[in-house]
Design a protein around this motif. Structure first.
Motif, PDB file in Angstrom:
ATOM      1  N   PRO A  18       0.831  -1.204   0.000  1.00  0.00           N
ATOM      2  CA  PRO A  18       0.000   0.000   0.000  1.00  0.00           C
ATOM      3  C   PRO A  18       0.865   1.253   0.000  1.00  0.00           C
ATOM      4  CG  PRO A  18       0.037  -1.018   2.177  1.00  0.00           C
ATOM      5  CD  PRO A  18       0.704  -1.979   1.237  1.00  0.00           C
ATOM      6  N   LEU A  19       0.487   2.230  -0.812  1.00  0.00           N
ATOM      7  CA  LEU A  19       1.117   3.556  -0.817  1.00  0.00           C
ATOM      8  C   LEU A  19       2.566   3.553  -1.274  1.00  0.00           C
ATOM      9  CD1 LEU A  19      -0.368   4.568   2.642  1.00  0.00           C
ATOM     10  CD2 LEU A  19      -1.186   5.326   0.408  1.00  0.00           C
ATOM     11  N   VAL A  20       3.012   2.464  -1.895  1.00  0.00           N
ATOM     12  CA  VAL A  20       4.433   2.347  -2.230  1.00  0.00           C
ATOM     13  C   VAL A  20       4.855   3.379  -3.266  1.00  0.00           C
ATOM     14  CG1 VAL A  20       4.118   0.601  -4.042  1.00  0.00           C
ATOM     15  CG2 VAL A  20       6.261   0.672  -2.730  1.00  0.00           C
ATOM     16  N   SER A  21       3.957   3.783  -4.142  1.00  0.00           N
ATOM     17  CA  SER A  21       4.328   4.745  -5.181  1.00  0.00           C
ATOM     18  C   SER A  21       4.566   6.136  -4.614  1.00  0.00           C
ATOM     19  CB  SER A  21       3.247   4.816  -6.263  1.00  0.00           C
ATOM     20  OG  SER A  21       2.029   5.305  -5.726  1.00  0.00           O
ATOM     21  N   VAL A  22       4.066   6.405  -3.411  1.00  0.00           N
ATOM     22  CA  VAL A  22       4.239   7.706  -2.764  1.00  0.00           C
ATOM     23  C   VAL A  22       5.348   7.664  -1.719  1.00  0.00           C
ATOM     24  CG1 VAL A  22       3.103   9.507  -1.396  1.00  0.00           C
ATOM     25  CG2 VAL A  22       1.805   8.226  -3.105  1.00  0.00           C
ATOM     26  N   LEU A  23       5.451   6.541  -1.006  1.00  0.00           N
ATOM     27  CA  LEU A  23       6.315   6.470   0.168  1.00  0.00           C
ATOM     28  C   LEU A  23       7.551   5.611  -0.015  1.00  0.00           C
ATOM     29  CD1 LEU A  23       3.533   6.023   2.880  1.00  0.00           C
ATOM     30  CD2 LEU A  23       4.564   8.160   2.066  1.00  0.00           C
ATOM     31  N   GLY A  24       7.599   4.783  -1.039  1.00  0.00           N
ATOM     32  CA  GLY A  24       8.722   3.878  -1.216  1.00  0.00           C
ATOM     33  C   GLY A  24       8.560   2.620  -0.378  1.00  0.00           C
ATOM     34  N   ASP A  25       9.406   1.635  -0.653  1.00  0.00           N
ATOM     35  CA  ASP A  25       9.246   0.307  -0.063  1.00  0.00           C
ATOM     36  C   ASP A  25       9.314   0.323   1.462  1.00  0.00           C
ATOM     37  OD1 ASP A  25       8.999  -0.859  -2.566  1.00  0.00           O
ATOM     38  OD2 ASP A  25      11.147  -1.273  -2.738  1.00  0.00           O
ATOM     39  N   GLU A  26      10.306   1.020   2.022  1.00  0.00           N
ATOM     40  CA  GLU A  26      10.559   0.921   3.453  1.00  0.00           C
ATOM     41  C   GLU A  26       9.422   1.518   4.282  1.00  0.00           C
ATOM     42  OE1 GLU A  26      14.308   1.707   6.539  1.00  0.00           O
ATOM     43  OE2 GLU A  26      14.475   2.211   4.407  1.00  0.00           O
ATOM     44  N   ASP A  44      11.128  12.617  -4.656  1.00  0.00           N
ATOM     45  CA  ASP A  44      11.421  11.839  -5.854  1.00  0.00           C
ATOM     46  C   ASP A  44      12.012  10.521  -5.368  1.00  0.00           C
ATOM     47  OD1 ASP A  44      12.487  10.621  -8.115  1.00  0.00           O
ATOM     48  OD2 ASP A  44      13.042  12.525  -9.044  1.00  0.00           O
ATOM     49  N   LEU A  45      11.203   9.481  -5.382  1.00  0.00           N
ATOM     50  CA  LEU A  45      11.638   8.206  -4.818  1.00  0.00           C
ATOM     51  C   LEU A  45      12.798   7.588  -5.581  1.00  0.00           C
ATOM     52  CD1 LEU A  45       8.177   6.601  -3.954  1.00  0.00           C
ATOM     53  CD2 LEU A  45       9.696   7.923  -2.474  1.00  0.00           C
ATOM     54  N   ASP A  46      12.990   7.983  -6.828  1.00  0.00           N
ATOM     55  CA  ASP A  46      14.083   7.425  -7.628  1.00  0.00           C
ATOM     56  C   ASP A  46      15.439   7.998  -7.241  1.00  0.00           C
ATOM     57  OD1 ASP A  46      12.366   5.807  -9.112  1.00  0.00           O
ATOM     58  OD2 ASP A  46      11.986   7.395 -10.573  1.00  0.00           O
ATOM     59  N   THR A  47      15.441   9.225  -6.698  1.00  0.00           N
ATOM     60  CA  THR A  47      16.725   9.888  -6.443  1.00  0.00           C
ATOM     61  C   THR A  47      16.951  10.261  -4.989  1.00  0.00           C
ATOM     62  OG1 THR A  47      15.792  12.075  -6.927  1.00  0.00           O
ATOM     63  CG2 THR A  47      16.717  10.843  -8.783  1.00  0.00           C
ATOM     64  N   ASP A  48      15.895  10.458  -4.225  1.00  0.00           N
ATOM     65  CA  ASP A  48      16.058  10.993  -2.877  1.00  0.00           C
ATOM     66  C   ASP A  48      16.544   9.923  -1.896  1.00  0.00           C
ATOM     67  OD1 ASP A  48      15.073  13.251  -4.001  1.00  0.00           O
ATOM     68  OD2 ASP A  48      13.199  13.304  -2.866  1.00  0.00           O
ATOM     69  N   ALA A  86       8.914  15.539   3.978  1.00  0.00           N
ATOM     70  CA  ALA A  86       8.986  14.986   5.332  1.00  0.00           C
ATOM     71  C   ALA A  86       7.609  14.490   5.729  1.00  0.00           C
ATOM     72  CB  ALA A  86       9.466  16.042   6.333  1.00  0.00           C
ATOM     73  N   MET A  87       7.579  13.352   6.416  1.00  0.00           N
ATOM     74  CA  MET A  87       6.315  12.809   6.907  1.00  0.00           C
ATOM     75  C   MET A  87       6.464  12.407   8.368  1.00  0.00           C
ATOM     76  SD  MET A  87       3.813   9.794   5.483  1.00  0.00           S
ATOM     77  CE  MET A  87       4.786   8.410   6.076  1.00  0.00           C
ATOM     78  N   ASN A  88       5.668  13.035   9.223  1.00  0.00           N
ATOM     79  CA  ASN A  88       5.661  12.654  10.639  1.00  0.00           C
ATOM     80  C   ASN A  88       4.523  11.668  10.885  1.00  0.00           C
ATOM     81  OD1 ASN A  88       4.328  15.310  10.051  1.00  0.00           O
ATOM     82  ND2 ASN A  88       3.440  15.007  12.083  1.00  0.00           N
ATOM     83  N   VAL A 105      15.665  13.307   1.204  1.00  0.00           N
ATOM     84  CA  VAL A 105      16.715  14.322   1.095  1.00  0.00           C
ATOM     85  C   VAL A 105      17.333  14.264  -0.297  1.00  0.00           C
ATOM     86  CG1 VAL A 105      18.891  15.161   2.053  1.00  0.00           C
ATOM     87  CG2 VAL A 105      17.174  14.112   3.564  1.00  0.00           C
ATOM     88  N   ARG A 106      17.490  15.441  -0.898  1.00  0.00           N
ATOM     89  CA  ARG A 106      18.070  15.557  -2.239  1.00  0.00           C
ATOM     90  C   ARG A 106      19.093  16.683  -2.240  1.00  0.00           C
ATOM     91  NH1 ARG A 106      13.631  17.346  -5.891  1.00  0.00           N
ATOM     92  NH2 ARG A 106      12.677  15.572  -4.815  1.00  0.00           N
TER      93      ARG A 106
END
Length: 410
Positions: free
Chosen positions: A180-188, A341-345, A371-373, A363-364
């Protein structure tokens, strides 16, 4: 550019209503016409997938009190849909036969739920979530249901899954993604939400394609997947994102961007004289990012609507706000600021993912792009400063330093 005497706003959602209110707040004394398809005064959408769907409230958050529009001489036409815009004649036509001239025009037509183009997509009872009527109907269906299938694992699908589980239904989420939400938040970070829902009993079909919605004249009865598996259900919700309502703007001759939105400049102006767009449909050239950005979240609609009011009466200021949204799922609450940008950050985590009390930074180039709290509420202002200020920081500082002091000194 002469001062406008009559401003027409097509679309009475949060962006349109915020623009109308913003015009009066700035002292605009001319005519304001707000055209809206829904037979309600304008309201905000977040409660539809949260408080209303959970059963904590029965109404959305209204943008303004019922008396506001009359008291501020804003003509709000409810249940009226604009059908054609003639830019050269400066005219908006509606489905009641009305013709409305304008000096300035704002498109704020919002978006609609996307569909899944497979057999059975037109079956009675197939649910989407966009309006207060949708939310109340879906809540009632969840309460009565034994089995719910949700197609889509984005924010709406995830929040709906949490609501359906609260109401006691067995829930299966079908997603073409890996989490769920992997396209916005990334795998971890997405793994946190995967674990959360799994602990609450949600079943998953990841990497799955919907082949057909099954049922008949009496209504939808389930989902058949591409591998042949059939999931029976009392309720099927399609939550695969939203499509901007740009047909009216496109037919009027406005340029449509690759992301499907109406092209606007930094100040939310289209290429047509005296014509603007805001909210879900605006493919906005954002000075901070140096590219077009189209955002479908609540804060963007509200803030762009308020901002464009000034430009409609000649202020000519760029819109600079970073994207922002929030979500509540079970006992997890979170806020997200910025644009990663999940590909570079680089992902930097402060706190503990396993405990679901953490802040994630993307971070880029030594700057915080987003940032997400999560279940941590003391650093909102600092996070906003870090994202908006493009401050130079190190991963170690983000993990260990006092964020408020870091935001002041970076």
């Amino acid at each position: 550019m002469s001062d406008p005497k009559r401003i027409v706003i097509v679309g009475a959602g949060l962006a349109g209503a915020s623009a109308a209110a913003g015009l009066r707040d700035r002292g605009f004394a001319g005519e304001i016409l707000l055209l809206g398809t829904e037979k309600h005064r304008p309201y905000e959408l977040p409660p539809l997938s949260k408080g209303v769907l959970l059963g904590d409230k029965d109404e959305p958050d209204w943008v303004r009190d019922e008396s506001f529009y009359e008291e501020h001489a804003i003509t709000h036409r409810q249940g009226v849909t604009a059908t054609r815009v003639e830019l050269g004649a400066r005219l908006v036509l509606d489905d009641t036969g009305g013709e409305h001239s304008f000096d300035r025009l704002l498109f704020a037509t919002g978006s609609r739920p996307r569909s899944v183009p497979v057999p059975g997509a037109d079956l009675p009872g197939l649910k989407t979530l966009r309006t207060i009527e949708d939310s109340l109907s879906l809540r009632s269906a969840f309460i009565d249901a034994e089995r719910v299938v949700i197609v889509g694992s984005g924010w709406i699908g995830s929040e709906a899954a949490a609501a359906a589980r609260k109401h006691g239904a067995e829930v299966t989420v079908v997603s073409r993604s890996s989490a769920p939400l992997v396209s916005v938040l990334g795998d971890e970070v997405a793994a946190v939400f995967h674990g959360l829902h799994t602990e609450h009993g949600v079943n998953w079909r990841f990497g799955a394609k919907v082949a057909e919605f099954t049922g008949g004249p009496d209504g939808v009865r389930g989902v058949r997947l591409g591998d042949g598996e059939e999931l029976t259900a009392d309720v099927v919700l399609v939550a695969v994102g939203a499509a901007p309502r740009v047909e009216l703007a496109h037919a009027a001759g406005l340029e449509i961007a690759d992301d499907g939105g109406v092209c606007v400049d930094a100040g939310l102006r289209t290429a047509a004289p005296d014509v603007y767009a805001a909210g879900d449909i605006a493919a906005h050239f954002h000075p901070r990012y140096g590219k077009r950005v189209r955002v479908e979240h609540w804060a963007n609609a509200k803030n762009q609507g308020t901002h464009v009011a000034g430009n409609l009466i000649g202020e000519n200021e760029p819109y600079l706000n970073s994207p922002y949204f929030f979500s509540d799922q079970y006992d997890l609450g979170c806020e997200y600021r910025g644009l990663a940008d999940l590909d570079t950050d680089e992902l930097v985590v402060r706190g503990d993912l396993a405990s679901r009390e953490f802040t994630a930074f993307w971070v880029r180039g030594g700057e915080v792009s987003a940032a997400m709290n999560v279940n941590m509420w003391d650093d909102g202002d600092a996070l906003k400063s870090l994202v908006d200020g493009r401050m130079k920081v190190t991963a170690a500082q983000l993990r260990d330093d006092d964020l408020a002091k870091l935001a002041e000194t970076s």
